[in-house]
Design a protein around this motif. Structure first.
Motif, PDB file in Angstrom:
ATOM      1  N   SER A 190       5.656   6.998 -45.230  1.00  0.00           N
ATOM      2  CA  SER A 190       4.316   6.535 -44.863  1.00  0.00           C
ATOM      3  C   SER A 190       3.993   6.920 -43.425  1.00  0.00           C
ATOM      4  CB  SER A 190       4.211   5.015 -45.041  1.00  0.00           C
ATOM      5  OG  SER A 190       5.137   4.350 -44.208  1.00  0.00           O
ATOM      6  N   GLU A 191       2.707   7.128 -43.172  1.00  0.00           N
ATOM      7  CA  GLU A 191       2.280   7.546 -41.841  1.00  0.00           C
ATOM      8  C   GLU A 191       2.568   6.487 -40.787  1.00  0.00           C
ATOM      9  OE1 GLU A 191      -1.775   8.658 -42.067  1.00  0.00           O
ATOM     10  OE2 GLU A 191      -1.424  10.375 -43.417  1.00  0.00           O
ATOM     11  N   ASP A 192       2.567   5.221 -41.202  1.00  0.00           N
ATOM     12  CA  ASP A 192       2.819   4.149 -40.242  1.00  0.00           C
ATOM     13  C   ASP A 192       4.290   3.698 -40.238  1.00  0.00           C
ATOM     14  OD1 ASP A 192       2.861   3.027 -42.736  1.00  0.00           O
ATOM     15  OD2 ASP A 192       1.568   1.315 -42.239  1.00  0.00           O
ATOM     16  N   TYR A 193       5.170   4.535 -40.830  1.00  0.00           N
ATOM     17  CA  TYR A 193       6.592   4.177 -40.877  1.00  0.00           C
ATOM     18  C   TYR A 193       7.159   4.081 -39.469  1.00  0.00           C
ATOM     19  CZ  TYR A 193      11.639   4.682 -41.455  1.00  0.00           C
ATOM     20  OH  TYR A 193      13.000   4.504 -41.376  1.00  0.00           O
ATOM     21  N   ARG A 194       7.919   3.031 -39.237  1.00  0.00           N
ATOM     22  CA  ARG A 194       8.593   2.856 -37.956  1.00  0.00           C
ATOM     23  C   ARG A 194      10.074   2.622 -38.199  1.00  0.00           C
ATOM     24  NH1 ARG A 194       6.189  -1.254 -33.826  1.00  0.00           N
ATOM     25  NH2 ARG A 194       7.497   0.056 -32.476  1.00  0.00           N
ATOM     26  N   GLU A 195      10.875   3.083 -37.269  1.00  0.00           N
ATOM     27  CA  GLU A 195      12.306   2.855 -37.375  1.00  0.00           C
ATOM     28  C   GLU A 195      12.589   1.356 -37.351  1.00  0.00           C
ATOM     29  OE1 GLU A 195      13.408   4.954 -33.903  1.00  0.00           O
ATOM     30  OE2 GLU A 195      13.725   6.863 -34.943  1.00  0.00           O
ATOM     31  N   PRO A 196      13.661   0.925 -38.010  1.00  0.00           N
ATOM     32  CA  PRO A 196      14.006  -0.500 -37.987  1.00  0.00           C
ATOM     33  C   PRO A 196      14.101  -1.005 -36.540  1.00  0.00           C
ATOM     34  CG  PRO A 196      15.376   0.666 -39.564  1.00  0.00           C
ATOM     35  CD  PRO A 196      14.598   1.706 -38.823  1.00  0.00           C
ATOM     36  N   GLU A 197      13.641  -2.223 -36.335  1.00  0.00           N
ATOM     37  CA  GLU A 197      13.578  -2.768 -34.983  1.00  0.00           C
ATOM     38  C   GLU A 197      14.939  -2.767 -34.288  1.00  0.00           C
ATOM     39  OE1 GLU A 197      11.861  -6.753 -32.690  1.00  0.00           O
ATOM     40  OE2 GLU A 197      11.693  -6.548 -34.873  1.00  0.00           O
ATOM     41  N   MET A 198      16.000  -2.993 -35.043  1.00  0.00           N
ATOM     42  CA  MET A 198      17.325  -3.109 -34.440  1.00  0.00           C
ATOM     43  C   MET A 198      17.826  -1.803 -33.827  1.00  0.00           C
ATOM     44  SD  MET A 198      19.972  -3.244 -37.689  1.00  0.00           S
ATOM     45  CE  MET A 198      19.239  -4.726 -38.355  1.00  0.00           C
ATOM     46  N   VAL A 199      17.187  -0.671 -34.197  1.00  0.00           N
ATOM     47  CA  VAL A 199      17.659   0.607 -33.657  1.00  0.00           C
ATOM     48  C   VAL A 199      16.633   1.258 -32.732  1.00  0.00           C
ATOM     49  CG1 VAL A 199      19.089   1.001 -35.678  1.00  0.00           C
ATOM     50  CG2 VAL A 199      16.783   1.961 -35.631  1.00  0.00           C
ATOM     51  N   ARG A 200      15.560   0.575 -32.419  1.00  0.00           N
ATOM     52  CA  ARG A 200      14.514   1.187 -31.594  1.00  0.00           C
ATOM     53  C   ARG A 200      14.923   1.348 -30.139  1.00  0.00           C
ATOM     54  NH1 ARG A 200       9.522  -2.312 -34.103  1.00  0.00           N
ATOM     55  NH2 ARG A 200       9.703  -1.510 -36.255  1.00  0.00           N
ATOM     56  N   ASP A 201      15.764   0.458 -29.656  1.00  0.00           N
ATOM     57  CA  ASP A 201      16.223   0.559 -28.278  1.00  0.00           C
ATOM     58  C   ASP A 201      17.241   1.696 -28.182  1.00  0.00           C
ATOM     59  OD1 ASP A 201      17.208   0.360 -25.755  1.00  0.00           O
ATOM     60  OD2 ASP A 201      17.883  -1.723 -25.917  1.00  0.00           O
ATOM     61  N   PRO A 202      16.894   2.789 -27.510  1.00  0.00           N
ATOM     62  CA  PRO A 202      17.804   3.940 -27.482  1.00  0.00           C
ATOM     63  C   PRO A 202      19.097   3.681 -26.725  1.00  0.00           C
ATOM     64  CG  PRO A 202      15.992   4.284 -25.961  1.00  0.00           C
ATOM     65  CD  PRO A 202      15.666   3.037 -26.731  1.00  0.00           C
ATOM     66  N   TRP A 203      19.147   2.590 -25.948  1.00  0.00           N
ATOM     67  CA  TRP A 203      20.340   2.321 -25.153  1.00  0.00           C
ATOM     68  C   TRP A 203      21.252   1.280 -25.796  1.00  0.00           C
ATOM     69  CZ3 TRP A 203      20.837   6.150 -22.136  1.00  0.00           C
ATOM     70  CH2 TRP A 203      19.701   6.770 -21.590  1.00  0.00           C
ATOM     71  N   SER A 204      20.816   0.672 -26.879  1.00  0.00           N
ATOM     72  CA  SER A 204      21.693  -0.265 -27.581  1.00  0.00           C
ATOM     73  C   SER A 204      22.717   0.531 -28.393  1.00  0.00           C
ATOM     74  CB  SER A 204      20.884  -1.172 -28.510  1.00  0.00           C
ATOM     75  OG  SER A 204      20.346  -0.423 -29.591  1.00  0.00           O
ATOM     76  N   TRP A 205      23.834  -0.125 -28.764  1.00  0.00           N
ATOM     77  CA  TRP A 205      24.849   0.604 -29.532  1.00  0.00           C
ATOM     78  C   TRP A 205      24.330   0.984 -30.907  1.00  0.00           C
ATOM     79  CZ3 TRP A 205      26.869  -0.952 -34.183  1.00  0.00           C
ATOM     80  CH2 TRP A 205      26.679  -2.283 -34.560  1.00  0.00           C
ATOM     81  N   ARG A 206      23.471   0.120 -31.468  1.00  0.00           N
ATOM     82  CA  ARG A 206      22.875   0.457 -32.768  1.00  0.00           C
ATOM     83  C   ARG A 206      21.927   1.654 -32.626  1.00  0.00           C
ATOM     84  NH1 ARG A 206      22.737  -5.319 -33.325  1.00  0.00           N
ATOM     85  NH2 ARG A 206      24.014  -6.032 -35.092  1.00  0.00           N
ATOM     86  N   GLY A 207      21.134   1.637 -31.547  1.00  0.00           N
ATOM     87  CA  GLY A 207      20.220   2.742 -31.320  1.00  0.00           C
ATOM     88  C   GLY A 207      20.950   4.051 -31.098  1.00  0.00           C
ATOM     89  N   GLN A 208      22.065   3.993 -30.357  1.00  0.00           N
ATOM     90  CA  GLN A 208      22.865   5.193 -30.120  1.00  0.00           C
ATOM     91  C   GLN A 208      23.462   5.721 -31.426  1.00  0.00           C
ATOM     92  OE1 GLN A 208      23.464   6.915 -27.311  1.00  0.00           O
ATOM     93  NE2 GLN A 208      22.295   5.635 -25.916  1.00  0.00           N
ATOM     94  N   LEU A 209      23.999   4.793 -32.242  1.00  0.00           N
ATOM     95  CA  LEU A 209      24.599   5.192 -33.513  1.00  0.00           C
ATOM     96  C   LEU A 209      23.549   5.790 -34.442  1.00  0.00           C
ATOM     97  CD1 LEU A 209      27.256   5.182 -35.097  1.00  0.00           C
ATOM     98  CD2 LEU A 209      26.630   2.936 -35.998  1.00  0.00           C
ATOM     99  N   TYR A 210      22.361   5.185 -34.458  1.00  0.00           N
ATOM    100  CA  TYR A 210      21.261   5.668 -35.298  1.00  0.00           C
ATOM    101  C   TYR A 210      20.884   7.099 -34.908  1.00  0.00           C
ATOM    102  CZ  TYR A 210      16.453   5.856 -37.150  1.00  0.00           C
ATOM    103  OH  TYR A 210      15.291   6.212 -37.778  1.00  0.00           O
TER     104      TYR A 210
END
Length: 401
Positions: A190-210
């Protein structure tokens, strides 16, 4: 009565070479503890669990040494032909829990697409989506021709569903009915698709892993490549996955899971080939580069969908496709344009709930096969614990009670 599994010619050669076994120090020193002979033995052991009378065939489709496709075949030769394509990273023997039932009603062909499973592993040279698709579709049509099959019921699971649908769009004259089981690549992102909130922070470990996972996907890193890199530890990883993944519904027995994990490991650790199509066909996290939904509106053959109730593929997409096809060309048979949800099942409903899966498949293929006891019941209402059919004429999320 215990079933018998007849070996293919390639398997006979592998068994002969296996009889002159590698020295023990070579076997234990190998980084990847797998071989063609061990793959063949693992498949035979898994199929032996079924008790079904089955044969395995390697069908030559080209001049190269690796240009052959592997199939598991059973059922009466006079029964309607059913061709089953497994999903990404899987193999034809993933349908092992279904073979006894399938062979009662169909001449069943479970086939490993070229470059996967027990099929030949030629060099994969495709550089774009179209050539990646044609790598599989051209080979599948050559296999069909070599097997002397004029028209088949074609069933595909996950990525195999994507390939089955693509084949039906290119060769509608060869497909009697298309069954898509938890198919990948149907709906567009979808055009309004957004990444899951838990991985949006590029500096979090989840964001880095994503972001690492996305980068690896785009670089062409595959699960098979990871398993091969892990060497002897790859088997442990596969074992843990197999034993924890297939616990939903009718969980695998110890006998089943022991044979299954061994087979799964050997087909995954084999030389990479068709697995490298992944990044050309799907974006990270299984969004299609070329979603099938707009194309399937023009599908000329009957089509039905089967999903697991907790499948990560959304049945609303299948229901929407059926509604659009109905508007385009109407319903071709009473079994056309059905979307069935299997309760207490995930992305592998044929493994999680083999009996309910079979009931759903029998209803969807009723016009083409011999009668069964299930034909006295309708699966638009709960049957044997509940098989619900998602409505395709109204709201996509509604269900018949």
């Amino acid at each position: 009565m215990a079933g018998a599994v007849e070996p293919s010619s390639h398997e006979a050669e592998q068994a002969a070479s296996a009889s002159m076994s590698l020295p023990w120090w070579v076997r234990y020193a190998r980084w990847k503890p797998t071989s063609a002979a061990e793959r063949a033995r693992a498949e035979r052991n898994l199929l032996a669990v079924t008790g079904a009378e089955l044969e395995v065939h390697d069908t030559v489709i080209g001049p190269g040494k690796q240009d052959y496709m592997h199939g598991i075949v059973g059922g009466a030769t006079t029964a309607p032909p059913l061709v089953c394509l497994p999903g990404y990273g899987a193999g034809a023997a993933f349908f092992f829990r279904n073979f006894p039932s399938l062979c009662q009603y169909f001449r069943t062909y479970a086939v490993d697409p070229l470059g996967t499973g027990m099929s030949g592993r030629p060099a994969f040279t495709a550089k774009d989506r179209l050539s990646a698709e044609n790598f599989f579709i051209t080979a599948l049509d050559k296999w069909r021709e070599q097997m002397g099959l004029e028209k088949v019921v074609l069933m595909g699971h996950s990525m195999g569903g994507y390939l089955a649908a693509t084949y039906a769009l290119q060769h509608p004259e060869r497909v009697q009915h298309l069954v898509l089981v938890c198919p990948a690549g149907i709906t567009k992102q979808s055009e309004d698709y957004r990444e899951p909130e838990m991985v949006r922070d590029p500096w979090s470990w989840r964001g880095q892993l994503y972001r690492l996972a996305k980068t690896c996907w785009n670089w062409g890193v595959t699960p098979g490549g990871v398993i091969r890199t892990l060497g002897p530890w790859g088997r442990t990883w596969i074992s843990g996955y197999a034993r924890n993944r297939f616990k939903e519904g009718m969980a695998l027995s110890e006998e089943e899971v022991a044979a299954f994990e061994n087979y799964f490991y050997h087909i995954t650790a084999a030389r990479g080939s068709g697995e490298h199509a992944l990044r050309h066909i799907l974006k990270p996290f299984a969004w299609a580069h070329n979603p099938l939904e707009p194309q399937l509106q023009h599908l000329k053959v009957p089509v039905t969908f089967i999903y697991g109730e907790s499948d990560w593929m959304d049945p609303k997409g299948g229901a929407r496709v059926c509604r659009e096809i109905r508007e385009e060309r109407g319903q071709l048979t009473p079994a056309d344009l059905l979307v069935t949800s299997i309760p207490h099942a995930g992305h592998y409903p044929f493994l999680d709930q083999p009996e309910l899966f079979m009931k759903a498949l029998l209803e969807q293929t009723k016009p083409y096969r011999s009668k069964s006891l299930a034909d006295t019941e309708t699966l638009t209402k709960p049957v044997g614990g509940g098989v619900d059919v998602v409505a395709t004429t109204g709201d996509a999320s509604s269900q018949h009670d």
